[in-house]
Write an enzyme that holds these catalytic residues in place. Structure first.
Site, PDB file in Angstrom:
ATOM      1  N   HIS A   1     -42.388 -18.981  -4.368  1.00  0.00           N
ATOM      2  CA  HIS A   1     -41.922 -18.380  -3.387  1.00  0.00           C
ATOM      3  C   HIS A   1     -41.094 -18.705  -2.900  1.00  0.00           C
ATOM      4  O   HIS A   1     -40.605 -18.646  -1.631  1.00  0.00           O
ATOM      5  CB  HIS A   1     -43.362 -18.423  -2.216  1.00  0.00           C
ATOM      6  CG  HIS A   1     -44.786 -18.483  -2.899  1.00  0.00           C
ATOM      7  ND1 HIS A   1     -45.323 -17.304  -3.714  1.00  0.00           N
ATOM      8  CD2 HIS A   1     -45.689 -19.689  -2.662  1.00  0.00           C
ATOM      9  CE1 HIS A   1     -46.725 -18.125  -4.263  1.00  0.00           C
ATOM     10  NE2 HIS A   1     -46.783 -18.425  -3.367  1.00  0.00           N
ATOM     11  N   HIS A   2     -39.942 -19.244  -3.712  1.00  0.00           N
ATOM     12  CA  HIS A   2     -38.379 -18.832  -3.066  1.00  0.00           C
ATOM     13  C   HIS A   2     -38.013 -17.692  -4.139  1.00  0.00           C
ATOM     14  O   HIS A   2     -36.360 -18.121  -4.354  1.00  0.00           O
ATOM     15  CB  HIS A   2     -37.583 -20.308  -3.772  1.00  0.00           C
ATOM     16  CG  HIS A   2     -38.934 -21.218  -3.387  1.00  0.00           C
ATOM     17  ND1 HIS A   2     -38.664 -23.061  -4.725  1.00  0.00           N
ATOM     18  CD2 HIS A   2     -39.965 -21.512  -3.128  1.00  0.00           C
ATOM     19  CE1 HIS A   2     -39.645 -23.802  -4.059  1.00  0.00           C
ATOM     20  NE2 HIS A   2     -40.042 -22.874  -3.330  1.00  0.00           N
ATOM     21  N   GLN A   3     -38.798 -16.741  -3.951  1.00  0.00           N
ATOM     22  CA  GLN A   3     -37.178 -15.478  -3.207  1.00  0.00           C
ATOM     23  C   GLN A   3     -36.221 -15.891  -2.714  1.00  0.00           C
ATOM     24  O   GLN A   3     -36.158 -15.588  -1.437  1.00  0.00           O
ATOM     25  CB  GLN A   3     -38.537 -13.947  -3.072  1.00  0.00           C
ATOM     26  CG  GLN A   3     -39.116 -13.849  -4.336  1.00  0.00           C
ATOM     27  CD  GLN A   3     -40.543 -14.257  -3.673  1.00  0.00           C
ATOM     28  OE1 GLN A   3     -40.829 -15.110  -2.786  1.00  0.00           O
ATOM     29  NE2 GLN A   3     -41.401 -14.095  -4.874  1.00  0.00           N
TER      30      GLN A   3
END
Length: 514
Positions: free
Chosen positions: A442-444
């Site tokens: 979840h590091h977009q």
């Protein structure tokens, strides 16, 4: 995420899960609280690309400004902040496995360090945004102490649907939002600051007429500015399925054993029981694999040492929250790991720091309550696969060292039906396993990419101002233009600190001039 052929095959509906924190404080209320800044080379090459003011020396002072560190052993480090709002601490509760991780790292040439300091890459105890064993979200750090200010208005359970922009002079002047099923507008005297994150910020820009011309036309949205919004997207993925069984009891975390009335009371009183563990994460390590395409001072893999594994959340009465949070199919999980569920284990999650595979997102329609279509395009570049497999080999080397062998560490063979025809432990087997069980961390980033005017993929300039539109900035992790060796919570907060200074400097200068 939209379905991607040959990826996320072990997830429910064969789609990777991209959750978001819908709360004051955003996703910092649901993350793993890991505090990482990125290596100096990450930020220096961002600056070298033409993003003035974003070198490591530039951003370091903002990391330090926001931080209130309490890290035993690093009290006198010149790279740590001590007067900011964001608490950064070590986790008091630890299993013996973290010492094995650090010792194995030293055996393989990785020193035990403050991994957020610039001098050298290495391994260290996880640093987390916690205070006394309790989460410190962005809201708790930066809003709660000031929530009674007369010039601060927080509207929960509200959704911005559009940035208001004058089509004649392309000047942003406010936002439209929905609250209690009623439409409202609020106008800005100076600037509109968009800080909705790497998914919602680009969606809002496109809904407001800023984005790829063809896409906006398809959805009947009048064009304000033709920009490549959402056309670049990078993400960090990991493989949680490399699990080692142990022959020693009570060395790892097992949820149904640790969740007792005593541990809850101890956590409430002292903040140091197993309840204080950030999802069993205990250590972080940076390595370079032989397949790395990065410069010498930039790692290609982060190792996340777990005081247990995927199976630690199982057993009678346990929540099974980790596997559910990753949306792993029960059938796939039971076939692969059911035989070792709720047993003593250790694992390290390898995180691919600089994927060459690039995703994108686009509007589903012109309804602001629809989620956008999100495409990860994971492992579409072969080098990403080879670096992942190399990281698995590195973890296997770690597990073979004496610090892990004293606990009888043995690699568990997961049985994936998709991979049954492949030889276990071959490179081909692990590639198949990756395509079954790789998950997003979840590091977009980069969906509102920062860049100089010469960058054809840039949406905002180095002062985070949207190109071609006045009075509008984007201030969140969506502006990070290229991959960095970091979880994105701390960089997002740093970006907020830096943007605040840029905004203050601009308007104080103009006020003096008038």
């Amino acid at each position: 995420m939209e379905r991607q052929p040959n990826m996320c095959l072990g997830m429910r509906n064969k789609r990777c899960f991209w959750p978001r924190g819908r709360a004051v404080g955003g996703s910092s209320v649901i993350n793993y609280m890991i505090y990482t800044r990125g290596r100096p080379g990450d930020w220096d090459r961002i600056a070298k690309d033409g993003n003035y003011g974003w070198s490591y020396s530039d951003v370091l002072k903002y990391y330090m400004k926001s931080e209130r560190s309490n890290l035993r052993g690093f009290e006198y480090s010149p790279y740590r902040g001590r007067a900011g709002n964001l608490n950064v601490e070590f986790i008091e509760y630890k299993t013996p496995l973290i010492e094995s991780f650090l010792e194995a790292g030293r055996i393989l040439g990785r020193p035990t360090v403050d991994y957020n300091a610039p001098e050298e890459m290495g391994f260290g105890y996880v640093q987390a945004t916690v205070l006394g064993g309790r989460r410190v979200s962005a809201a708790k750090a930066f809003l709660h102490p000031y929530k009674n200010r007369t010039n601060l208005h927080i509207l929960p359970v509200s959704r911005v649907t559009k940035v208001l922009i004058n089509p004649e002079n392309k000047q942003a002047y406010g936002v439209q939002y929905v609250r209690n099923k009623l439409n409202y507008e609020v106008h800005a005297r100076r600037e509109v600051i968009l800080s909705a994150g790497p998914i919602a910020s680009p969606q809002l820009l496109m809904l407001s007429g800023i984005g790829p011309k063809e896409q906006l036309s398809k959805h009947g949205i009048p064009l304000i500015e033709d920009l490549p919004v959402g056309q670049t997207l990078y993400d960090h993925i990991t493989f949680p399925g490399l699990i080692y069984t142990l022959n020693t009891t009570r060395v790892s975390l097992i949820e149904n054993r640790e969740t007792t009335l005593n541990t809850v009371v101890q956590w409430l009183q002292f903040g140091d029981s197993a309840m204080a563990s950030p999802g069993a994460v205990e250590g972080i390590g940076y390595i370079k694999t032989p397949n790395s395409k990065e410069p010498a001072d930039i790692p290609d893999i982060e190792l996340i040492s777990i005081g247990g594994s995927l199976v630690s959340d199982g057993g009678e009465g346990a929540s099974k929250g980790v596997r559910r949070g990753m949306t792993i199919s029960e059938k796939v999980f039971d076939e692969a790991y059911g035989s070792i569920d709720a047993t003593e284990t250790w694992s390290a999650f390898p995180m691919l720091l600089h994927p060459k595979s690039t995703g994108y997102l686009e509007l589903k329609d012109n309804n602001p309550f629809s989620f956008p279509r999100m495409y990860g395009n994971y492992l579409t570049e072969r080098v990403d696969v080879s670096e992942f497999v190399a990281s698995i080999r590195y973890i296997q080397k770690m597990a073979s060292t004496e610090p892990f062998q004293r606990y009888g560490a043995r690699l568990h063979q997961p049985r994936f039906s998709k991979c049954r025809k492949l030889e276990f432990d071959s490179d081909e087997y692990w590639e198949c396993a990756l395509r079954v069980l790789a998950v997003s961390l979840h590091h977009q980033i980069a969906t509102c990419r920062m860049g100089p005017p010469s960058d054809p993929r840039a949406v905002v300039d180095p002062e985070l101002r949207v190109y071609g539109v006045g009075g509008l900035r984007v201030v969140d992790s969506s502006v990070i233009p290229r991959t960095i060796s970091a979880h994105t919570n701390a960089p997002a907060i740093m970006i907020g600190e830096k943007a605040a200074d840029m905004i203050k400097q601009k308007w104080s200068f103009l006020n003096k001039g008038s």
